[in-house]
Design a protein around this motif. Structure first.
Motif, PDB file in Angstrom:
ATOM      1  N   MET A 143       0.845  -1.175   0.000  1.00 53.47           N
ATOM      2  CA  MET A 143       0.000   0.000   0.000  1.00 53.47           C
ATOM      3  C   MET A 143       0.894   1.243   0.000  1.00 53.47           C
ATOM      4  SD  MET A 143      -2.901   1.104   2.862  1.00 53.47           S
ATOM      5  CE  MET A 143      -3.562  -0.532   2.875  1.00 53.47           C
ATOM      6  N   THR A 144       0.596   2.182  -0.882  1.00 46.52           N
ATOM      7  CA  THR A 144       1.372   3.421  -0.937  1.00 46.52           C
ATOM      8  C   THR A 144       0.993   4.328   0.240  1.00 46.52           C
ATOM      9  OG1 THR A 144      -0.263   4.646  -2.231  1.00 46.52           O
ATOM     10  CG2 THR A 144       1.344   3.302  -3.473  1.00 46.52           C
ATOM     11  N   THR A 145       1.818   5.326   0.477  1.00 47.02           N
ATOM     12  CA  THR A 145       1.513   6.281   1.544  1.00 47.02           C
ATOM     13  C   THR A 145       0.212   7.015   1.234  1.00 47.02           C
ATOM     14  OG1 THR A 145       3.866   6.535   2.030  1.00 47.02           O
ATOM     15  CG2 THR A 145       2.398   8.244   2.865  1.00 47.02           C
ATOM     16  N   GLN A 146      -0.035   7.341  -0.030  1.00 49.14           N
ATOM     17  CA  GLN A 146      -1.283   8.009  -0.422  1.00 49.14           C
ATOM     18  C   GLN A 146      -2.490   7.113  -0.127  1.00 49.14           C
ATOM     19  OE1 GLN A 146      -1.850  11.235  -1.601  1.00 49.14           O
ATOM     20  NE2 GLN A 146      -3.994  10.673  -1.307  1.00 49.14           N
ATOM     21  N   GLU A 147      -2.403   5.847  -0.482  1.00 49.73           N
ATOM     22  CA  GLU A 147      -3.507   4.913  -0.203  1.00 49.73           C
ATOM     23  C   GLU A 147      -3.731   4.768   1.300  1.00 49.73           C
ATOM     24  OE1 GLU A 147      -3.024   1.998  -4.116  1.00 49.73           O
ATOM     25  OE2 GLU A 147      -1.804   1.635  -2.330  1.00 49.73           O
ATOM     26  N   LEU A 148      -2.648   4.678   2.044  1.00 50.43           N
ATOM     27  CA  LEU A 148      -2.744   4.580   3.494  1.00 50.43           C
ATOM     28  C   LEU A 148      -3.387   5.842   4.070  1.00 50.43           C
ATOM     29  CD1 LEU A 148      -1.332   2.496   5.745  1.00 50.43           C
ATOM     30  CD2 LEU A 148      -0.206   4.637   6.283  1.00 50.43           C
ATOM     31  N   ALA A 149      -3.038   6.999   3.529  1.00 50.92           N
ATOM     32  CA  ALA A 149      -3.586   8.275   4.005  1.00 50.92           C
ATOM     33  C   ALA A 149      -5.098   8.334   3.836  1.00 50.92           C
ATOM     34  CB  ALA A 149      -2.922   9.434   3.259  1.00 50.92           C
ATOM     35  N   VAL A 150      -5.577   7.910   2.695  1.00 49.68           N
ATOM     36  CA  VAL A 150      -7.018   7.918   2.429  1.00 49.68           C
ATOM     37  C   VAL A 150      -7.737   6.968   3.391  1.00 49.68           C
ATOM     38  CG1 VAL A 150      -8.793   7.315   0.725  1.00 49.68           C
ATOM     39  CG2 VAL A 150      -6.776   8.637   0.034  1.00 49.68           C
ATOM     40  N   LYS A 151      -7.194   5.780   3.551  1.00 49.52           N
ATOM     41  CA  LYS A 151      -7.788   4.786   4.456  1.00 49.52           C
ATOM     42  C   LYS A 151      -7.767   5.289   5.899  1.00 49.52           C
ATOM     43  CE  LYS A 151      -7.660  -0.206   5.114  1.00 49.52           C
ATOM     44  NZ  LYS A 151      -6.986  -1.450   4.729  1.00 49.52           N
ATOM     45  N   LEU A 152      -6.649   5.868   6.321  1.00 50.35           N
ATOM     46  CA  LEU A 152      -6.498   6.398   7.674  1.00 50.35           C
ATOM     47  C   LEU A 152      -7.519   7.499   7.937  1.00 50.35           C
ATOM     48  CD1 LEU A 152      -4.912   6.808  10.355  1.00 50.35           C
ATOM     49  CD2 LEU A 152      -3.340   8.265   9.052  1.00 50.35           C
ATOM     50  N   ALA A 153      -7.623   8.455   7.034  1.00 46.48           N
ATOM     51  CA  ALA A 153      -8.572   9.560   7.206  1.00 46.48           C
ATOM     52  C   ALA A 153     -10.004   9.043   7.274  1.00 46.48           C
ATOM     53  CB  ALA A 153      -8.411  10.578   6.080  1.00 46.48           C
ATOM     54  N   ASN A 154     -10.341   8.077   6.433  1.00 49.22           N
ATOM     55  CA  ASN A 154     -11.701   7.520   6.449  1.00 49.22           C
ATOM     56  C   ASN A 154     -12.000   6.794   7.759  1.00 49.22           C
ATOM     57  OD1 ASN A 154     -12.484   8.543   3.962  1.00 49.22           O
ATOM     58  ND2 ASN A 154     -11.752   6.753   2.849  1.00 49.22           N
ATOM     59  N   TYR A 155     -11.052   5.999   8.243  1.00 52.97           N
ATOM     60  CA  TYR A 155     -11.247   5.328   9.540  1.00 52.97           C
ATOM     61  C   TYR A 155     -11.471   6.360  10.645  1.00 52.97           C
ATOM     62  CZ  TYR A 155      -9.911   0.505   8.223  1.00 52.97           C
ATOM     63  OH  TYR A 155      -9.867  -0.767   7.706  1.00 52.97           O
ATOM     64  N   CYS A 156     -10.666   7.420  10.631  1.00 52.58           N
ATOM     65  CA  CYS A 156     -10.799   8.446  11.670  1.00 52.58           C
ATOM     66  C   CYS A 156     -12.148   9.161  11.569  1.00 52.58           C
ATOM     67  CB  CYS A 156      -9.638   9.434  11.597  1.00 52.58           C
ATOM     68  SG  CYS A 156      -8.050   8.711  12.103  1.00 52.58           S
ATOM     69  N   ARG A 157     -12.603   9.436  10.355  1.00 51.23           N
ATOM     70  CA  ARG A 157     -13.924  10.062  10.174  1.00 51.23           C
ATOM     71  C   ARG A 157     -15.032   9.213  10.775  1.00 51.23           C
ATOM     72  NH1 ARG A 157     -11.814  11.143   4.690  1.00 51.23           N
ATOM     73  NH2 ARG A 157     -11.249  13.345   4.728  1.00 51.23           N
ATOM     74  N   GLU A 158     -14.852   7.901  10.711  1.00 52.22           N
ATOM     75  CA  GLU A 158     -15.848   6.964  11.233  1.00 52.22           C
ATOM     76  C   GLU A 158     -15.642   6.663  12.720  1.00 52.22           C
ATOM     77  OE1 GLU A 158     -15.245   3.662   8.606  1.00 52.22           O
ATOM     78  OE2 GLU A 158     -16.024   4.758   6.874  1.00 52.22           O
ATOM     79  N   GLY A 159     -14.626   7.267  13.329  1.00 56.33           N
ATOM     80  CA  GLY A 159     -14.347   7.021  14.737  1.00 56.33           C
ATOM     81  C   GLY A 159     -13.744   5.654  15.000  1.00 56.33           C
ATOM     82  N   GLN A 160     -13.160   5.046  13.973  1.00 52.96           N
ATOM     83  CA  GLN A 160     -12.573   3.709  14.098  1.00 52.96           C
ATOM     84  C   GLN A 160     -11.083   3.790  14.441  1.00 52.96           C
ATOM     85  OE1 GLN A 160     -13.603   0.830  11.093  1.00 52.96           O
ATOM     86  NE2 GLN A 160     -15.435   1.994  10.535  1.00 52.96           N
ATOM     87  N   PHE A 161     -10.791   4.450  15.556  1.00 46.70           N
ATOM     88  CA  PHE A 161      -9.403   4.663  15.953  1.00 46.70           C
ATOM     89  C   PHE A 161      -8.722   3.353  16.364  1.00 46.70           C
ATOM     90  CE2 PHE A 161     -11.744   8.627  16.792  1.00 46.70           C
ATOM     91  CZ  PHE A 161     -11.088   9.437  15.885  1.00 46.70           C
ATOM     92  N   GLU A 162      -9.463   2.439  16.952  1.00 43.72           N
ATOM     93  CA  GLU A 162      -8.892   1.144  17.332  1.00 43.72           C
ATOM     94  C   GLU A 162      -8.506   0.341  16.088  1.00 43.72           C
ATOM     95  OE1 GLU A 162     -10.289  -2.873  19.604  1.00 43.72           O
ATOM     96  OE2 GLU A 162     -10.714  -0.975  20.625  1.00 43.72           O
ATOM     97  N   THR A 163      -9.310   0.424  15.055  1.00 39.96           N
ATOM     98  CA  THR A 163      -8.995  -0.259  13.795  1.00 39.96           C
ATOM     99  C   THR A 163      -7.704   0.295  13.209  1.00 39.96           C
ATOM    100  OG1 THR A 163     -11.342  -0.659  13.383  1.00 39.96           O
ATOM    101  CG2 THR A 163      -9.863  -0.846  11.491  1.00 39.96           C
ATOM    102  N   VAL A 164      -7.522   1.613  13.293  1.00 36.26           N
ATOM    103  CA  VAL A 164      -6.282   2.236  12.824  1.00 36.26           C
ATOM    104  C   VAL A 164      -5.092   1.594  13.530  1.00 36.26           C
ATOM    105  CG1 VAL A 164      -4.900   4.364  12.843  1.00 36.26           C
ATOM    106  CG2 VAL A 164      -7.318   4.447  12.176  1.00 36.26           C
ATOM    107  N   MET A 165      -5.181   1.500  14.864  1.00 34.96           N
ATOM    108  CA  MET A 165      -4.061   0.939  15.626  1.00 34.96           C
ATOM    109  C   MET A 165      -3.819  -0.519  15.267  1.00 34.96           C
ATOM    110  SD  MET A 165      -4.352   2.723  19.366  1.00 34.96           S
ATOM    111  CE  MET A 165      -6.064   2.396  19.634  1.00 34.96           C
ATOM    112  N   LYS A 166      -4.885  -1.310  15.161  1.00 34.01           N
ATOM    113  CA  LYS A 166      -4.738  -2.740  14.859  1.00 34.01           C
ATOM    114  C   LYS A 166      -4.147  -2.982  13.477  1.00 34.01           C
ATOM    115  CE  LYS A 166      -8.446  -4.605  17.715  1.00 34.01           C
ATOM    116  NZ  LYS A 166      -9.804  -5.177  17.700  1.00 34.01           N
ATOM    117  N   GLU A 167      -4.654  -2.273  12.476  1.00 28.91           N
ATOM    118  CA  GLU A 167      -4.282  -2.539  11.087  1.00 28.91           C
ATOM    119  C   GLU A 167      -3.060  -1.763  10.594  1.00 28.91           C
ATOM    120  OE1 GLU A 167      -7.462  -2.118   8.283  1.00 28.91           O
ATOM    121  OE2 GLU A 167      -8.803  -3.431   9.429  1.00 28.91           O
TER     122      GLU A 167
END
Length: 119
Positions: free
Chosen positions: A1-25
């Motif tokens: 996964m590129t940094t750009q792809e990771l950035a989009v996924k990270l921002a979306n998880y945070c928008r959804e309040g899925q901070f634990e998922t961010v840490m796990k994945e």
């Protein structure tokens, strides 16, 4: 996964309040989390994925209700991601409050190796 792809996924998880998922994945095992300054219960620097989970659990235990979460579009430069995070929360000891911070992440080999918050 590129940094750009990771950035989009990270921002979306945070928008959804899925901070634990961010840490796990997305967090590397040796991730470092840096706050602007130490506060009661929180060190300025937290090292390691498990310690970051404990830090998140402590923060979550102080939150009574989440009213809103807003995340800007991420900015990416090489191996760095940045975005703003705005939250309105009711804290158990402080009542309703607004939080506005700049979140900066360092990425290596597709994992977040550092996060730093400015507020």
């Amino acid at each position: 996964m590129t940094t750009q792809e990771l950035a989009v996924k990270l921002a979306n998880y945070c928008r959804e309040g899925q901070f634990e998922t961010v840490m796990k994945e997305m967090f590397a095992d040796d991730v470092v989390s840096i706050e602007p300054y130490p506060t009661p219960g929180f060190e300025k620097e937290t090292k390691g994925k498990e310690a970051c989970f404990a830090k998140a659990e402590l923060f979550n235990s102080m939150v009574q209700e989440v009213h809103s979460i807003a995340v800007s579009e991420p900015l990416v430069a090489e191996n760095t991601i940045a975005f703003t995070l705005d939250m309105e929360l009711t804290m158990k000891e402080r009542g309703r409050t607004k939080m506005n911070e700049l979140c900066v992440y360092t990425v290596k080999d597709g994992k977040i190796t550092a996060e730093q918050f400015f507020y």
